[in-house]
Design an enzyme around this catalytic site. Structure first.
Site, mmCIF file in Angstrom:
data_model
loop_
_atom_site.group_PDB
_atom_site.id
_atom_site.type_symbol
_atom_site.label_atom_id
_atom_site.label_comp_id
_atom_site.label_asym_id
_atom_site.label_seq_id
_atom_site.Cartn_x
_atom_site.Cartn_y
_atom_site.Cartn_z
ATOM 1 N N LEU A 85 4.803 4.324 1.816
ATOM 2 C CA LEU A 85 5.959 3.549 1.370
ATOM 3 C C LEU A 85 6.199 3.713 -0.123
ATOM 4 O O LEU A 85 5.275 3.539 -0.925
ATOM 5 C CB LEU A 85 5.725 2.068 1.676
ATOM 6 C CG LEU A 85 5.654 1.689 3.155
ATOM 7 C CD1 LEU A 85 5.036 0.311 3.330
ATOM 8 C CD2 LEU A 85 7.044 1.723 3.791
ATOM 9 N N GLU A 109 0.877 -1.177 0.000
ATOM 10 C CA GLU A 109 0.000 0.000 0.000
ATOM 11 C C GLU A 109 0.917 1.231 0.000
ATOM 12 O O GLU A 109 1.806 1.357 0.821
ATOM 13 C CB GLU A 109 -0.897 -0.036 1.246
ATOM 14 C CG GLU A 109 -2.130 0.843 1.132
ATOM 15 C CD GLU A 109 -1.821 2.311 1.312
ATOM 16 O OE1 GLU A 109 -2.088 3.093 0.370
ATOM 17 O OE2 GLU A 109 -1.311 2.681 2.378
ATOM 18 N N HIS A 110 0.644 2.152 -0.931
ATOM 19 C CA HIS A 110 1.628 3.168 -1.333
ATOM 20 C C HIS A 110 1.663 4.407 -0.428
ATOM 21 O O HIS A 110 2.597 5.210 -0.524
ATOM 22 C CB HIS A 110 1.280 3.594 -2.773
ATOM 23 C CG HIS A 110 2.424 4.118 -3.577
ATOM 24 N ND1 HIS A 110 3.629 4.518 -3.036
ATOM 25 C CD2 HIS A 110 2.536 4.324 -4.905
ATOM 26 C CE1 HIS A 110 4.423 4.938 -4.003
ATOM 27 N NE2 HIS A 110 3.800 4.837 -5.136
ATOM 28 N N CYS A 111 0.678 4.615 0.467
ATOM 29 C CA CYS A 111 0.563 5.951 1.076
ATOM 30 C C CYS A 111 1.771 6.329 1.922
ATOM 31 O O CYS A 111 2.155 7.494 1.970
ATOM 32 C CB CYS A 111 -0.743 6.100 1.853
ATOM 33 S SG CYS A 111 -0.760 5.321 3.459
ATOM 34 N N ARG A 145 10.468 11.982 -0.551
ATOM 35 C CA ARG A 145 9.811 10.838 -1.183
ATOM 36 C C ARG A 145 10.205 10.764 -2.663
ATOM 37 O O ARG A 145 11.233 10.203 -3.005
ATOM 38 C CB ARG A 145 8.286 10.928 -1.016
ATOM 39 C CG ARG A 145 7.855 10.790 0.447
ATOM 40 C CD ARG A 145 6.409 10.407 0.598
ATOM 41 N NE ARG A 145 6.103 9.123 -0.006
ATOM 42 C CZ ARG A 145 4.985 8.445 0.185
ATOM 43 N NH1 ARG A 145 4.052 8.937 0.985
ATOM 44 N NH2 ARG A 145 4.772 7.289 -0.399
#
EC number: 2.3.1.7
Length: 597
Positions: free
Chosen positions: A318, A314-316, A438
């Protein structure tokens, strides 16, 4: 950090000393924005974009007021970066489904181990990593002498995205609600629609042995078929709809079941079939049977019947670079060594307990509808793999060119030949050298890239002219990538100004519609035809994600010294164009190698 300053060896020891993400001036951003979108526009579209931009950035205009507010925010107490509010909105604010649309996957290198052995080894490795992370013994990643932000590692374990009506939230350790590392001792194992809580750490926090983990997983696989449909299907819904379903689950008394899933260290999804080829394995890692997934979980290992394995993320919180470091740590040493290092000791069969959700007829219908809708959505996605076993970064370096620039220009040439046009192309550029850094959004199409593509198919252009055009395009690509690494890119800056108006427009006196965000330049530059990202690691075979728009091809690539593997995804209506792109890519790589040789 200052030159000569000694780096901390503690995982999070350098975070406070990292430089802040630079905030460009509004004028710099406006100039770059026009430069970036320009190659994609007609003369009329460019003129309209210039007019909208001038209105936005005029003295005393809306852009100036919004940017001044952003400067004040960045200078505020406790703010690490001007992007601190942007990132949660960017990921947690999206309202469509995250399964297939946002989550990404890695297919791991092959292993001779069977399913239970492979899964137990991954659990043992992850527990070793978690315990070392708790003690801050994971060495900080250092690139060219500069430490990178390790902050994302706090989201690896016991982290779950929670759906919300307006915006999602995250349930995670290292927060005010849950200070310090996770104290959870269990994982969730999914098999044939069953969700099983399995304790993998003993009461004193010591891991179970490899043999005990194998025995626990084997016991899970003997469980009876699940009596109720899997609540995992609900995690595939659009976010506000899933939030309503979660409220319905809570209203029926499912607090403990949700707690067990949401606080688990991670998920292990055991599949009861063997994928016939790597493409099928990739597709199941990207979406798969949603009865056997909880897509809101930060980390889910997926292990197939023959031991083939991978991860869905799950990208939020990581990004790919953090997950690559994690995966490399798991796959670079033997499970036996990782288990020994973790301090595992024999303590009997792990406690295994079914997680049972209480459902009523309305929720059963809801789950059934979600399952059917997601299966149809997966079926409406076309995918392909392209693999080069005789080409990699070593080959490109021998040609004296940047490997990434080489493949990105190959994508441009292949796309032009497949679809008859050059379209907006996104590339993710890591910026972890900054505090909480990020990624930056790079736009690949430059005037030099356009000239290169034209020259390659111009019968009047000789080999020398094509070579020169190729090298000029590659050099422009490298320059732009460096700008992005230095935080000098326009898109996220302008997007955050748009979001500030949305959040605080009335307070700042910026309530009028802003033509910039309806201008051809803004819309065309962000309307991806190719969405690209790379993940270089010898421990993975493929990396992948879904496409980002109706005409977009998602291009996830693993570029290594001796090989180059690409996973493509696109909506099924443009599947033929994607397959044509794959063929043209094989052709372009061969042609460009010959041209430079």
């Amino acid at each position: 950090m200052n030159a000569g300053e000694e780096l901390s060896s503690r995982t999070f020891g350098n975070e406070e000393r990292l430089p802040r993400v630079p905030l460009p001036t509004l004028d710099e951003t406006c100039e770059r924005f026009l430069e970036w979108c320009g190659p994609l526009l007609t003369a009329d579209e460019r003129a309209r974009t210039e007019s909208a931009l001038a209105s936005f950035a005029r003295p005393g205009g809306p852009g100036r007021r919004l940017h001044a507010a952003l400067e004040r925010y960045e200078a505020g107490e406790g703010v690490d970066s001007w992007l601190d509010t942007f990132w949660p909105y960017r990921y947690l604010g999206r309202r469509d489904r995250i399964a297939l649309n946002a989550n990404f996957f890695f297919l791991f290198k092959e292993s001779p181990e069977g399913q239970v052995e492979r899964a137990a080894g991954l659990v043992a490795g992850a527990l070793d990593y978690k315990l070392r992370l708790d003690r801050e013994e994971i060495p900080p990643v250092v690139q060219r002498g500069r430490p990178l932000s390790m902050a994302q590692n706090r989201y690896l374990f016991s982290t779950t995205r929670i759906p919300g009506a307006e915006q999602d939230t995250v349930r995670a350790p290292y927060t005010a609600e849950w200070p310090g590392p996770s104290d959870a001792r269990h994982i969730v194992v999914l098999f044939r629609g069953n969700m099983i809580r399995m304790d993998v750490l003993g009461p004193d926090g010591r891991p179970h042995t490899l043999g005990e983990l194998r025995a626990g997983l084997a016991a899970v696989m003997k469980a009876e078929a699940a009596p109720e449909p899997s609540a995992g299907h609900l995690t595939t819904k659009a976010r506000a709809e899933w939030a309503a379903s979660r409220e319905a689950l809570l209203a029926l008394g499912n607090t403990k079941a949700l707690d067990d899933v949401e606080t688990a260290l991670f998920c292990v999804c055991l599949e009861d079939f063997v994928p016939p080829n790597p493409l099928d394995a990739c597709d199941h890692l990207l979406h798969g049977d949603s009865a056997n997934r909880w897509f809101d979980k930060a980390v889910s290992f997926v292990v197939f019947g023959d031991g083939t394995a991978g991860i869905n993320v799950e990208h939020c919180g990581l990004d790919g670079t953090t997950i690559l470091s994690f995966v490399d740590a798991l796959l670079s040493e033997s499970p036996e060594e990782l288990s020994r290092r973790s301090g595992a000791r024999s303590q009997g069969l792990p406690v295994v307990e079914a997680i049972e959700f209480t459902l009523d007829d309305a929720l059963r219908r809801d789950i059934g509808d979600a399952a059917a809708a997601f299966a149809a959505y997966g079926a409406a996605t076309a995918t392909a793999t392209v693999s080069f076993d005789d080409f990699g970064t070593e080959s490109v370096k021998q040609l004296k060119m940047s490997p990434d620039a080489f493949v990105q220009m190959a994508y441009q040439l292949a796309h032009k030949r497949a679809k008859g046009r050059v379209g907006a192309t996104y590339e993710s550029i890591a910026t972890r050298q900054y505090r909480n850094g990020r990624t930056e959004a790079m736009r690949v199409v430059t005037p030099e890239a356009l000239r290169f593509v034209e020259a390659m198919d111009d019968p009047a252009a000789g080999a020398g002219a094509r070579r020169d055009a190729f090298r000029a395009a590659a050099d422009a690509h490298v320059r732009r990538a460096r700008e992005c690494q230095a935080g000098q890119a326009p898109e996220q800056h302008l997007w955050e100004l748009q979001l500030i108006q949305k959040r605080r427009g009335a307070e700042l006196g910026v309530t009028e519609p802003l033509p910039l965000f309806q201008s051809p330049g803004w819309l065309v530059m962000r309307d991806d035809y190719l969405s690209t990202s790379s993940a270089p690691s010898v421990n993975i075979r493929y990396f992948g994600f879904g496409s980002t728009s109706e005409q977009c091809i998602g291009v996830a690539y693993v570029l290594l010294p001796d090989r180059f593997n690409v996973y493509l995804s696109t909506p099924r209506p443009v599947a033929d164009a994607m397959l044509e792109f794959a063929d043209r890519l094989r052709e372009a790589v061969r042609e460009l190698r010959e041209l430079l040789a």
